[in-house]
Write a protein that holds these residues in place. Structure first.
Motif, short mmCIF file in Angstrom:
data_model
loop_
_atom_site.label_atom_id
_atom_site.label_comp_id
_atom_site.label_asym_id
_atom_site.label_seq_id
_atom_site.Cartn_x
_atom_site.Cartn_y
_atom_site.Cartn_z
N ARG A 136 0.78 -1.00 -0.38
CA ARG A 136 0.40 0.10 0.25
C ARG A 136 0.46 1.29 0.19
O ARG A 136 0.36 1.96 -0.49
CB ARG A 136 -0.95 -0.30 0.83
N GLY A 137 1.67 1.33 1.34
CA GLY A 137 2.88 2.89 0.52
C GLY A 137 3.34 2.33 -0.27
O GLY A 137 3.69 3.48 -0.59
N LEU A 138 3.50 1.65 -1.30
CA LEU A 138 3.71 1.99 -2.44
C LEU A 138 2.73 2.58 -3.66
O LEU A 138 3.33 3.31 -4.88
CB LEU A 138 4.76 0.77 -3.27
N TYR A 139 1.71 2.64 -3.20
CA TYR A 139 0.33 2.48 -4.19
C TYR A 139 -0.17 4.56 -3.63
O TYR A 139 -0.65 5.00 -4.38
CB TYR A 139 -0.78 1.83 -4.15
N GLY A 140 0.36 4.50 -1.86
CA GLY A 140 -0.86 5.89 -1.90
C GLY A 140 -1.80 5.69 -1.79
O GLY A 140 -2.28 4.59 -2.16
N PRO A 141 -2.88 6.34 -0.98
CA PRO A 141 -4.63 6.59 -1.01
C PRO A 141 -4.84 5.58 -2.34
O PRO A 141 -4.58 5.98 -3.26
CB PRO A 141 -4.69 8.61 -1.31
N ARG A 142 -5.42 5.15 -1.72
CA ARG A 142 -6.78 3.87 -2.48
C ARG A 142 -7.37 4.65 -3.49
O ARG A 142 -7.99 5.67 -3.21
CB ARG A 142 -7.30 2.82 -1.31
N ARG A 143 -7.33 4.64 -4.70
CA ARG A 143 -8.59 5.18 -5.36
C ARG A 143 -9.85 3.96 -6.37
O ARG A 143 -10.69 4.84 -6.76
CB ARG A 143 -7.65 5.74 -7.48
N ASP A 144 -9.72 3.29 -5.74
CA ASP A 144 -10.93 2.42 -6.52
C ASP A 144 -11.12 1.43 -5.01
O ASP A 144 -10.38 0.96 -3.82
CB ASP A 144 -10.65 2.09 -7.11
N ARG A 145 -11.68 0.36 -4.97
CA ARG A 145 -11.85 -0.05 -3.77
C ARG A 145 -11.57 -1.59 -4.04
O ARG A 145 -10.90 -2.40 -2.63
CB ARG A 145 -13.54 -1.13 -4.13
N THR A 146 -10.41 -1.43 -5.04
CA THR A 146 -9.81 -3.22 -5.21
C THR A 146 -8.36 -2.73 -3.96
O THR A 146 -7.71 -1.48 -4.34
CB THR A 146 -9.18 -3.63 -6.18
N ASP A 147 -7.88 -3.43 -2.72
CA ASP A 147 -6.90 -2.27 -2.31
C ASP A 147 -6.05 -3.36 -2.46
O ASP A 147 -5.51 -4.57 -3.28
CB ASP A 147 -6.68 -3.83 -1.28
N PRO A 148 -4.38 -2.87 -2.97
CA PRO A 148 -3.42 -2.44 -3.90
C PRO A 148 -2.86 -3.89 -3.30
O PRO A 148 -2.12 -4.67 -4.19
CB PRO A 148 -2.35 -1.02 -3.48
N ALA A 149 -2.73 -4.62 -2.04
CA ALA A 149 -2.47 -5.72 -2.16
C ALA A 149 -2.75 -6.84 -2.74
O ALA A 149 -1.76 -8.52 -2.38
CB ALA A 149 -2.44 -5.67 -0.28
N THR A 150 -4.10 -7.03 -3.08
CA THR A 150 -4.92 -7.82 -3.87
C THR A 150 -4.44 -8.80 -4.37
O THR A 150 -3.78 -10.06 -4.10
CB THR A 150 -6.51 -7.54 -3.90
N ARG A 151 -3.48 -8.38 -5.04
CA ARG A 151 -2.49 -8.77 -6.34
C ARG A 151 -1.68 -10.01 -5.88
O ARG A 151 -1.42 -10.34 -6.17
CB ARG A 151 -2.50 -7.93 -7.69
N VAL A 152 -0.94 -9.02 -5.22
CA VAL A 152 0.51 -9.84 -4.14
C VAL A 152 0.36 -10.88 -3.56
O VAL A 152 0.40 -11.77 -3.98
CB VAL A 152 1.35 -9.38 -3.98
N PHE A 153 -1.21 -10.29 -3.11
CA PHE A 153 -1.63 -11.78 -2.41
C PHE A 153 -2.10 -12.99 -2.54
O PHE A 153 -1.61 -14.30 -2.49
CB PHE A 153 -2.90 -11.68 -0.96
N GLN A 154 -2.66 -12.30 -4.32
CA GLN A 154 -2.76 -13.95 -5.21
C GLN A 154 -2.15 -14.59 -5.26
O GLN A 154 -1.38 -15.84 -5.63
CB GLN A 154 -3.67 -13.57 -6.14
N ALA A 155 -0.93 -13.43 -5.83
CA ALA A 155 0.75 -14.60 -6.63
C ALA A 155 1.20 -15.36 -5.18
O ALA A 155 1.33 -16.17 -6.28
CB ALA A 155 1.54 -13.32 -6.72
#
Length: 289
Positions: free
Chosen positions: A186-205
């Motif tokens: 999340r720290g690399l993405y900054g404030p969220r702009r949509d409903r999907t958490d930025p960590a979602t893709r990394v956790f899936q992988a």
């Protein structure tokens, strides 16, 4: 404690699998036993359901759900379907089901480490007996291997930056919890702009890598048709494109199978309202020729 997981697309599974009284069906990913119990009621006392699962905790839930029904549960990965059937003295079966999603009981248990919404250890193993955890990958893999995993298994656009940040962070102290990793991403993405958490893709992988999900699926798709009798049904439910593309290709290119679904079957509106986690489910069915 009763299972909280709802079997996905239960009506569709029963329709496409079409279990008949006296038939033998394999639920290759039994989970909490929702599909297995419903199939067992269709095959009746003269039939049999063989349920496999990598997670002994899920098998405990399935035992409670299938008590009194003709269900045999085995602790096994589904790419070992042939070994399990041989050990049980079973040859060809009438149907095979695989639901590739993981259960709400797993997702909602913080100690399993599947979800960034709950603080817990970076684990993510379906089978707690296997050695590789998400923490071992995050803290040991080199940056290029991490980046490849995030890109290829999670479609993560900032894969290299996240991998580099992980390597820098772990040089100071190991990354051991779901919260630590999620906050780093999340720290690399900054404030969220949509409903999907930025960590979602990394956790899936990471979950896919920890459990070798695509390797096991590929082996299963190659082995399962040989255990179906002619006319037997093969039904698979996937939850992301990496799985669905493999299933679609296997069903279309395997001369042992005749595809029954031209396009994937998806959940109806009623199920989506009752179980929002089913929104990405896609069902494909084929028949042994």
């Amino acid at each position: 404690m009763p299972p909280i997981h709802r079997p996905v697309m239960l009506d569709e599974v029963l329709a496409w699998l079409d279990p008949k009284p006296g038939s033998v069906v394999v639920d290759a990913t039994a989970g909490a036993g929702g599909h297995a119990s419903a199939i067992a009621q269709r095959v009746g006392p003269g039939g049999r359901v063989v349920g496999l699962d990598r997670d002994p905790g899920m098998l405990d839930l399935a035992r409670g759900r299938t008590e009194g029904l003709p269900v045999t549960l085995e602790h096994s990965s589904y790419d070992r379907i042939g070994e399990v059937l041989d050990a049980l003295g079973l040859g060809l079966v009438d149907g095979i089901l695989a639901d590739l999603g993981f259960a709400s009981d797993q997702m909602d248990t913080a100690s399993r480490g599947f979800s960034f919404q709950r603080e817990g250890p970076l684990d993510m193993r379906f089978d707690p007996g296997q050695p590789t955890t998400a923490a071992s990958i995050v803290n040991r893999w080199p940056a290029d291997r991490l980046a490849d995993a995030f890109r290829d298994l999670g479609d993560e656009p900032r894969a290299k930056a996240i991998a580099d940040r992980i390597v820098a962070q772990r040089a100071e102290a190991p990354i051991e919890t779901t919260g630590q990793l999620a906050d780093l991403v999340r720290g690399l993405y900054g404030p969220r702009r949509d409903r999907t958490d930025p960590a979602t893709r990394v956790f899936q992988a990471l979950r896919i890598a920890v459990n070798d999900e695509l390797g096991i699926l590929d082996r299963f798709l190659g082995l399962a048709p040989d255990r179906l009798r002619p006319g037997g049904r093969f039904v698979v439910i996937s939850f992301h494109s990496l799985e669905d593309e493999r299933i679609k290709a296997a069903f279309r290119s395997d001369d042992r199978l005749r595809p029954l679904t031209k396009r994937p079957v998806v959940c109806g509106d009623r199920e989506l309202r009752q179980n929002p986690r089913s929104r990405s489910a896609k069902l494909r069915a084929a028949e042994r020729v």
